[in-house]
Design an enzyme around this catalytic site. Structure first.
Site, short mmCIF file in Angstrom:
data_model
loop_
_atom_site.label_atom_id
_atom_site.label_comp_id
_atom_site.label_asym_id
_atom_site.label_seq_id
_atom_site.Cartn_x
_atom_site.Cartn_y
_atom_site.Cartn_z
N LYS A 57 -25.10 86.64 40.79
CA LYS A 57 -25.83 87.90 40.93
C LYS A 57 -25.19 88.69 42.06
CE LYS A 57 -30.35 90.02 41.55
NZ LYS A 57 -29.75 91.10 42.37
N PHE A 105 -21.17 93.44 33.21
CA PHE A 105 -21.75 92.23 32.62
C PHE A 105 -22.31 92.42 31.22
CE2 PHE A 105 -24.66 93.86 35.99
CZ PHE A 105 -25.63 94.46 35.17
N ARG A 160 -37.94 94.78 30.80
CA ARG A 160 -37.82 93.56 31.59
C ARG A 160 -38.03 92.38 30.65
NH1 ARG A 160 -37.35 93.23 36.79
NH2 ARG A 160 -38.09 95.36 37.11
#
Length: 295
Positions: free
Chosen positions: A60, A132, A202
């Site tokens: 991350k 990504f 999300r």
């Protein structure tokens, strides 16, 4: 109401710049351009051991989320990022999702560079665009990743780098990888389910694994302090994207309390789980969010 300190310093100017952008109305993307997929916090046991192998694992990066719509580089809010022309000229026509990143432990340098309305070549040449995902590419993440691997690197934009991905194995190996990443100065790990489609919300298909939980909330009010904090900000009243309001009273430096995050700006806070009512436990301020989240 606490007003910003009259002391003008570099930090105050940065706060003002971030606040101005956070309060601006978000730009609407074209109908063909998706909103961004956002991660949930990983909890040990939230992914069954026999399902772990279906996830890709990556570092991350502690940078600024950036979406390339094929023509313009924008923040999560949809506001355009003022990047040097040479930085974007070599990027492809396909939309990309990634992170502008200088290096481990250099989040403030990244924000300072990216937020400048007069981009400096020397500073931007230290940035990488860590890509990504490809939001509008068809197929699941495994298929999108295959396309991304063929696309990058780009000869005219070597700073666009595909984020290294490896298949996860076991919860124990995941914890060991997190420990090693933290020792090297990294922020944490990301888990992305290989069979997942790109969803503009999300999602549990995308999870972040850090030594603590963190989230973002919008500043609703600045609450005046008492005692030693009289005349300065004592706490912030913040609201989560889900509408939960709570006070954020710890984690602030003296400079933060003298020039607190403006009303309407977004902040990142860390916490340790939630109460039965869903209120974050032991919430403490981390920093101003570099852009208002697109939720």
């Amino acid at each position: 109401m606490i007003h910003a300190s009259h002391l003008i310093d570099r930090r105050s100017l940065l706060v003002a710049a971030v606040a101005g952008l956070a309060l601006a109305a978000p730009r609407s993307w074209a109908a063909s351009s998706p909103s961004l997929m956002l991660a949930r916090n990983y909890k040990p046991g939230s992914i069954a051991g026999d399902q772990m192998a279906g996830y890709f694992l990556s570092e991350k990066y502690d940078g600024v989320r950036a979406f390339w719509d094929g023509k313009t580089l924008v923040y999560r809010s949809g506001d355009p990022i003022v990047a040097p022309r040479w930085f974007t000229d070599g990027l492809p026509p396909q939309p990309l999702d990634g992170e502008l990143w200088v290096g481990r432990g250099r989040f403030a340098d990244t924000v300072s560079t990216v937020r400048s309305q007069s981009p400096k070549d020397q500073a931007w040449r230290q940035l990488n665009y860590m890509v990504f995902d490809m939001p509008v590419e068809k197929g699941d993440f495994t298929q999108r990743l295959s396309v991304l691997r063929k696309l990058l690197p780009l000869p005219d934009a070597p700073w666009a780098i595909q984020v290294a991905q490896q298949l996860a194995t076991t919860p124990e190996a995941l914890q060991a990888q997190l420990d090693e990443t933290l020792k090297l100065g990294g922020e944490g790990l990301m888990l992305h389910r290989g069979a997942s489609l790109y969803t503009a919300r999300r999602s549990a298909d995308l999870q972040k694994f850090k030594p603590f939980d963190d989230a973002e909330a919008r500043v609703v009010a600045q609450l005046e302090g008492k005692g030693q904090l009289a005349g300065r900000m004592g706490a912030l009243l913040v609201e989560t994207p889900e509408g939960m309001r709570f006070k954020l009273g710890s984690g602030f430096s003296d400079a933060d309390r003298s020039a607190p995050p403006p009303i309407g700006s977004w902040v990142t806070y860390r916490y340790n789980g939630e109460t039965a009512a869903g209120v974050p436990r032991f919430a403490r301020f981390m920093r101003l969010s570099p852009d208002a989240p697109h939720l």
